[in-house]
Design a protein around this motif. Sequence first.
Motif, PDB file in Angstrom:
ATOM      1  N   ILE A   5       0.939  -1.205  -0.042  1.00  0.00           N
ATOM      2  CA  ILE A   5      -0.136   0.056   0.074  1.00  0.00           C
ATOM      3  C   ILE A   5       1.055   1.317  -0.127  1.00  0.00           C
ATOM      4  CG2 ILE A   5      -1.644   1.490   1.425  1.00  0.00           C
ATOM      5  CD1 ILE A   5      -2.939  -1.356   2.186  1.00  0.00           C
ATOM      6  N   THR A   6       2.007   1.093   0.634  1.00  0.00           N
ATOM      7  CA  THR A   6       2.795   2.434   0.871  1.00  0.00           C
ATOM      8  C   THR A   6       3.607   2.630  -0.601  1.00  0.00           C
ATOM      9  OG1 THR A   6       3.377   1.791   2.986  1.00  0.00           O
ATOM     10  CG2 THR A   6       4.758   3.295   1.935  1.00  0.00           C
ATOM     11  N   ALA A   7       4.081   1.459  -1.248  1.00  0.00           N
ATOM     12  CA  ALA A   7       4.256   1.723  -2.609  1.00  0.00           C
ATOM     13  C   ALA A   7       3.429   2.266  -3.568  1.00  0.00           C
ATOM     14  CB  ALA A   7       4.982   0.232  -3.212  1.00  0.00           C
ATOM     15  N   LEU A   8       2.017   1.727  -3.565  1.00  0.00           N
ATOM     16  CA  LEU A   8       1.140   2.236  -4.393  1.00  0.00           C
ATOM     17  C   LEU A   8       1.017   3.628  -4.269  1.00  0.00           C
ATOM     18  CD1 LEU A   8      -1.381  -0.806  -4.594  1.00  0.00           C
ATOM     19  CD2 LEU A   8       0.291   0.098  -6.348  1.00  0.00           C
ATOM     20  N   LEU A   9       0.796   4.020  -3.020  1.00  0.00           N
ATOM     21  CA  LEU A   9       0.711   5.507  -2.624  1.00  0.00           C
ATOM     22  C   LEU A   9       1.808   6.205  -3.085  1.00  0.00           C
ATOM     23  CD1 LEU A   9      -1.152   7.537  -0.892  1.00  0.00           C
ATOM     24  CD2 LEU A   9       0.323   6.920   1.064  1.00  0.00           C
ATOM     25  N   ASN A  10       3.115   5.950  -2.946  1.00  0.00           N
ATOM     26  CA  ASN A  10       4.142   6.469  -3.617  1.00  0.00           C
ATOM     27  C   ASN A  10       4.230   6.658  -5.008  1.00  0.00           C
ATOM     28  OD1 ASN A  10       6.427   7.480  -1.484  1.00  0.00           O
ATOM     29  ND2 ASN A  10       6.076   5.312  -0.823  1.00  0.00           N
ATOM     30  N   MET A  11       3.775   5.723  -5.596  1.00  0.00           N
ATOM     31  CA  MET A  11       3.737   5.521  -7.210  1.00  0.00           C
ATOM     32  C   MET A  11       2.545   6.953  -7.495  1.00  0.00           C
ATOM     33  SD  MET A  11       4.164   1.875  -7.591  1.00  0.00           S
ATOM     34  CE  MET A  11       3.893   1.669  -9.581  1.00  0.00           C
ATOM     35  N   SER A  12       1.586   6.811  -6.681  1.00  0.00           N
ATOM     36  CA  SER A  12       0.388   7.703  -7.096  1.00  0.00           C
ATOM     37  C   SER A  12       0.992   9.190  -7.024  1.00  0.00           C
ATOM     38  CB  SER A  12      -0.849   7.309  -6.363  1.00  0.00           C
ATOM     39  OG  SER A  12      -1.482   6.110  -6.348  1.00  0.00           O
ATOM     40  N   VAL A  13       1.647   9.416  -5.986  1.00  0.00           N
ATOM     41  CA  VAL A  13       2.026  10.878  -5.811  1.00  0.00           C
ATOM     42  C   VAL A  13       3.218  11.263  -6.792  1.00  0.00           C
ATOM     43  CG1 VAL A  13       3.388  12.196  -4.045  1.00  0.00           C
ATOM     44  CG2 VAL A  13       1.375  10.751  -3.192  1.00  0.00           C
TER      45      VAL A  13
END
Length: 494
Positions: A468-476
């Motif tokens: 989830i952290t990785a997906l959040l980083n990729m989105s930002v």
Amino acid sequence: MTIFSANLSYRNVSILFVVIALLCIPFADLSIYNVDPWQELRRFGAAILNPDIGDISILLNALLQTLSFALIGVFLGVVCAIPLSYLYRFSMIRGLCAFLRAIHELFWALIFLQVFGLHPLTGILALAIPYAATFAKVYAEIIEEADHSVIKALPSNTGRLNQFFYGLLPDVWQALKTYTSYRFECGLRSSVILGFIGLPTLGFYLESSFMQGDYSYVVVLLLVFYLLIASIRYWLRPLLMPVYFAIAAYTVLTDQHDFKWSNVYRFFTQDIIPSPIRGAKEGSFNDLWHWFSNIMQDQAIPGIINTLLLTQIALVVTGILTLMVYPLISKHFQNRIGQGFGHVALVIMRSTPEYILAFILLQFFGPSMLPAVIALALHNAGIIGHLVGNQSNTLDVRIDAPKGLNLYAYELTPRIYGNFLAYLFYRWEIILRETAIMGLLGIATLGFYIDNAMQDLRFDRALLLILITALLNMSVDAISRLLRRKSTNTPKQR
């Protein structure tokens, strides 16, 4: 008309981010929990005047371990990045690299710590994997932006490998070398931080000394680290690299820690499998959904909210602080002596890892978001302030240009503001990555819940939160790239 539109866009974007940060403040914990933080600050200040070097052999070993992890980790990252950069034109490879670099080195270290323990592989792979993905992206961009006209002059039957070595490499070599050197400096900072999970780098002794209140030794460790970073240009020589690698390899290969391959097998076949579907007894879809929804509701969503709150506040404070500090190294505001002191101040700011600075401030102010905001802002403002301050030194002003505050507000700042925003948007994703790991210090970001899951041996839950952290980083990161394209005309930032 074009300039006016661009400036209007800069203004609107800036106002939007400031308003978002202001709206975040009431929901963020920015309290000071220490009853008398100034007493601890006075003790630390006194230690600066009375450093204690302690056992020199321990210090040298910590320094050697820090260098060894950084050297080998970055080297493996470069080796893996070379074929990845060649394949970077494929969307699958770009997506893979984006995912790998979206996970912070400390999260990779926590994963490998469960597999290999305190074996050197934990630190080496924690650095090599995200750095390989980052190198691949930047190397591919450097090659893409290079002058390809030389290749057209080569014979038509020249192979792709020869085209690269004789046509492209001479043109891009300096850029590749410069960026690799910069990432090695980043690798040193990451190597120090690995000490906070138990690896014997400078960070390990920094944490233990701070917890024991031995501020005099903390000062020595910080000074050694600053000197190490500041002197890179003098000792990082290509001819000496084989010697460095030989020493680094000997240092890590003679480590006595061992691991069992059965632990590796169990981790990937059992530990990270969601508990409802683990083992011989098959779980139902409803059980899996209940497991997932509970984690989302109790941990992921609160962690995401706190991570975003802290990120947005830190981002805006970084921008404000950058605009305040860049004149410290600008020739339009400082003489040579003033610029020298300004450069020293910015070097200290950008050389101190956010995690270490936040850890130190937490001892003074308590476990709120305030130390993290200050740490993130100081480090990133030091980086961006250095870049835009140097850019201001390339600008010429009219003979009749205003002086002082008017020169700052109406002449120089408007001319560098586009690049300033581009750098700030680029650091946005990096600030988010660093915000997530602040949870390992007790701040309730995503890293806090990941660390708790690791300590409870619930590796399936920890892995889900890391994803989830990785997906959040990729989105930002995707949003920041979009804003850079829409609101500025600056080149790609790395």
